[in-house]
Enzyme design. Structure first.
Site: not given
Length: 647
Positions: A172-174, A176, A191
């Site tokens: 869940n990346e920035p 999300s 990432t």
């Protein structure tokens, strides 16, 4: 009244409610990652046992990556040695790269098998890992079904998490959202950079992944997030003490009422109660804390140490220190003098001089110095200026290259060297045969595929030749270059074997052979690949063995830890600071340039895309700048060291 500030232990971190007032998530700090992993493994094992007694299943959400591997190792140990059964355990993994074949060396299916599932009695039907082989049009339905399987199992009892540098949990990346569910996502560039070493290059990292959502994670009854190392300290600080925001997904965990962050001391180092405890509660002032606080105050106010006033201390939560010691002037002078005494242009000790206030002894002279270098270039990158100074000042310098560094050589380098050798030895049929074999292998080599032993050997020879070239440049005798090629490293992959008695014995024998007066070792534990940490532990174990045997030469030996490849010591920690002039800085860079296979673009740059010489120069100059800002002399650059007391 304090008359001096000798080195001492700082003791444990404050744990009362007042000291945690900036923390929005419960945090538990352990001395190291092994102790922390044992703590987590015990909690998981206890849940499994409780559920077994009541005839129920335990539902676990599991993570991959380097962080949880020790937890899985302990769980396997509990199974084999204590009879812990996993027959009542149902697992759901957080994520998987997409697309990803299950038998790929990069797949989380393979990872979980190697680290946990292949070694325990869990039912195969109870294992759930996102499927990276799906057709894209099938992914959405699959993700919905994954959510339904979690609900059907009764929901997650414990969700285990790591944390990425972007603050991602799972993938869940920035950006999300709080309510997000299992889905296909695009990976953030940071990432992908962090994963590049595992995939032998950024271009080989998948751009997408299937991940549980933030909402899925938050639905777990219990959440345990683990983080190890200084490299995670900043993002842990943001997640624990910062506001909830989508740009740092881990901050969503503040909404959960049964979430703990389990940290080692390094990962916790940026938390307020650890880094600046005087801002949260009354402190038990010891000499190290006084030094750290004074330097922090000087940097905070951009004032030289000797200019700090009683009012400065009082305004920033250190009134009790003034009351205890007596005056700012007294504290300032003690800390200033202590910093002044760390600076020496004689890292081997200055002969025929008063050494009572120097970090190193004047006798014996000359000394025998042994520099341990985890990779074949860490010596010159991290302490090249000091190495040159030791040689220039007449000491007998040895360098022990602990690993071959062979995985960090690009394939094209092997072809380049073999083409040269083929031209020189054009009538050598055996060499021609080897060149053909290497080219055939490399032409068909897949991303991340392990090199043949032959190619691993060639890559190791390339790095060995570069290290010898750097030694010659620095004036170190070739006979004093020791290539250990420690067994733990020789896997051909980024993942290494655990170190063994063979690694320790080899290091022990080298120490016994050389019997140095000084040992320099890499304390750069933020190395993202873990090699530095393993190499240091091997040295520690070898020293422990020598201490038990009461080796007589140890009483005259100092151990100094250097950094520089991945980070630098805080000035508050430095016990020896070696100034480097402009000419020696150029010599240091030239020594680094001898490692041509690492020049321009290293195979594993970590999260810093600069070349290693650029990192080293910037860090050394920054240290000198910081010393000067504290009110000390202005130098071109400084290399810093911390002493390790093994006796």
């Amino acid at each position: 009244m304090i008359s001096s500030l000798p080195a001492s232990e700082t003791g444990s971190f404050p744990t009362d409610d007042e000291s945690r007032k900036f923390e929005r998530i419960n945090t538990k700090i352990h001395q190291n990652s092994e102790e922390a992993s044992f703590y987590v493994a015990n909690e998981i094992a206890e849940l499994i046992r409780q559920r077994q007694k009541s005839g129920k299943n335990a539902v676990l959400g599991l993570a991959t990556g380097s962080t949880p591997t020790k937890v899985y190792e302990f769980l396997v140990k509990f199974h084999k040695e204590e009879g812990l059964s996993f027959k009542n355990v149902i697992t759901f993994n957080l994520d998987e790269y997409y697309p990803m074949a299950a038998d790929s060396i990069h797949s989380y299916v393979r990872f979980m098998g190697e680290h946990l599932f292949d070694h325990i009695d869990i039912k195969k039907s109870n294992i759930h890992i996102p499927d990276g082989t799906l057709e894209k049009e099938d992914v959405k339905d699959y993700c919905r079904a994954y959510e339904q399987k979690i609900l059907k199992a009764g929901g997650l009892d414990i969700q285990v998490l790591g944390i990425g540098r972007t603050g991602h949990i799972g993938f869940n990346e920035p950006g999300s959202t709080l309510s997000s569910k299992t889905r296909l996502v695009r990976l953030d560039r940071v990432t992908k950079l962090d994963a590049a070493s595992d995939f032998f290059g950024l271009e080989n990292v998948p751009s997408r992944a299937i991940t549980m959502g933030v909402g899925t994670i938050l639905s777990a009854k219990r959440i345990i997030l683990m983080a190890w190392g200084e490299g995670k300290s900043d993002i842990i600080n943001q997640a624990v003490e910062g506001p909830v925001r989508e740009s740092v997904p881990a901050t969503f965990l503040q909404h959960h009422d049964n979430c703990d962050f389990i940290l080692d001391e390094a990962a916790a180092s940026a938390l307020t109660r650890v880094s600046t405890p005087w801002l949260v509660s009354e402190c038990q002032w010891d000499d190290i804390l006084i030094k750290r606080a004074t330097i922090w105050l000087s940097e905070k106010l951009n004032k030289a140490i000797l200019k700090l006033t009683n009012e400065d201390y009082n305004e920033y939560g250190m009134g009790s220190l003034i009351a205890e010691v007596g005056s700012a002037e007294h504290i300032n002078l003690i800390v200033f003098n202590q910093l002044q005494r760390t600076i020496t242009g004689w890292p081997g000790g200055k002969p025929n001089a008063d050494d009572s206030k120097r970090p190193e002894r004047k006798e014996p002279y000359p000394k025998t110095s042994l520099i341990f270098s985890p990779h074949p270039d860490d010596d010159v990158i991290s302490m090249g200026g000091t190495l040159l100074r030791l040689v220039d000042q007449g000491h007998e310098v040895h360098v022990a290259y602990q690993t071959s560094g062979n995985i960090a050589v690009f394939d094209d380098e092997v072809i380049r060297f073999l083409d040269f050798a083929r031209e020189v030895e054009e009538n050598n049929k055996e060499l021609q045969k080897q060149v053909r074999e290497v080219r055939q292998f490399l032409d068909k080599k897949l991303p991340g595929q392990v090199d043949s032993p032959q190619i691993q050997n060639f890559k190791g020879l390339i790095r060995k030749g570069e290290a010898l070239s750097a030694c010659r440049y620095c004036g170190v005798k070739e006979s004093n270059a020791h290539f250990q090629n420690l067994p733990f490293y020789e896997t051909g992959t980024v993942k290494k074997k655990p170190f063994s008695d063979a690694d320790i014995q080899q290091t022990y024998e080298l120490l016994q052979e050389i019997q140095p007066h000084q040992i320099f070792a890499a304390g750069d534990l933020s190395d993202p690949h873990g090699t530095h940490r393993v190499c240091l532990n091997i040295i520690y174990r070898a020293l422990d063995k020598l201490v038990k045997e009461k080796a007589s030469w140890l009483k005259d030996c100092y151990v100094w830890l250097y950094r520089g490849a991945w980070q630098e010591w805080d000035i508050a920690d430095m016990e020896m600071a070696v100034p480097i002039g402009p000419a020696d800085m150029e010599r240091k860079k030239n020594a680094i340039f001898k490692h041509q296979s690492q020049k321009d673009s290293a195979m594993f740059p970590g999260n810093d895309n600069r070349e290693f010489w650029q990192r080293a120069e910037q860090r050394n100059k920054e240290t000198a700048k910081n010393y000067n800002a504290l009110g000390l002399a202005e130098y071109e650059a400084i290399e810093g060291f911390v002493r390790y007391h093994f006796m």
